[in-house]
Scaffold this active site. Structure first.
Site, PDB file in Angstrom:
ATOM      1  CD  GLN A  78     -21.958 -38.510   6.835  1.00  0.00           C
ATOM      2  OE1 GLN A  78     -22.786 -38.860   7.638  1.00  0.00           O
ATOM      3  NE2 GLN A  78     -21.125 -39.334   6.246  1.00  0.00           N
ATOM      4  CG  PHE A  79     -14.602 -36.146   7.370  1.00  0.00           C
ATOM      5  CD1 PHE A  79     -13.913 -34.948   7.492  1.00  0.00           C
ATOM      6  CD2 PHE A  79     -14.058 -37.149   6.592  1.00  0.00           C
ATOM      7  CE1 PHE A  79     -12.704 -34.758   6.853  1.00  0.00           C
ATOM      8  CE2 PHE A  79     -12.850 -36.967   5.945  1.00  0.00           C
ATOM      9  CZ  PHE A  79     -12.168 -35.770   6.077  1.00  0.00           C
ATOM     10  CB  THR A  80     -18.060 -38.781   3.848  1.00  0.00           C
ATOM     11  OG1 THR A  80     -19.411 -38.958   4.265  1.00  0.00           O
ATOM     12  CG2 THR A  80     -17.139 -39.688   4.654  1.00  0.00           C
TER      13      THR A  80
END
Length: 145
Positions: A78-80
């Site tokens: 989950q990059f965010t």
């Protein structure tokens, strides 16, 4: 390294309308990698994920871990998660690891998780994923190493 863990009755990840990962009772964990993260942070996060007591015992108290119940572990990159949302109307991703570091750290965490516990499933790094789950409780915790 950040792990947003959710206790679930079941969870799945789809990519291009195909299921690529699925678990029954266990933990769905969204994984965020920051620039400062090393394998030591990944090891500590995994230790906490496997041992964190979020499942009810016979008295209904959260005293059991994922290992205790032999539950599934679904890791989803989950990059965010490392986004800085303190000011403005748009998140800053300056603390997030660059893609190659994030990919390497997620792959390491997944490999170590598979060696330490079963069943383990995972989303696909960099893919457009649709994640479905039934949060049990709801129980959700933010773990950071």
């Amino acid at each position: 390294m950040i792990g947003l863990l959710q206790r679930v009755t079941h969870a799945a990840v789809e990519v291009d309308q195909k299921t690529v990962a699925r678990i029954d009772r266990g933990l769905l964990v969204l994984i965020g990698v920051e620039k400062k993260d090393t394998r030591a942070e990944a090891d500590r996060l995994l230790e906490r994920l496997l041992g964190y007591r979020v499942f009810p015992d016979q008295d209904g108290k959260m005293n059991l871990s994922l290992k205790d119940i032999n539950g599934g572990l679904l890791l989803v990159p989950q990059f965010t998660l490392p986004a800085d949302t303190h000011k403005g109307m748009r998140p800053s991703f300056s603390a997030a690891a660059p893609p190659e570091q994030g990919r390497e750290m997620f792959a390491y965490l997944l490999k170590e998780a598979q060696a330490a516990h079963q069943p383990v499933a995972a989303g696909i790094f960099g893919a457009d994923m649709q994640v479905s789950l039934t949060n049990d409780g709801p129980v959700t915790f933010w773990l950071e190493t």
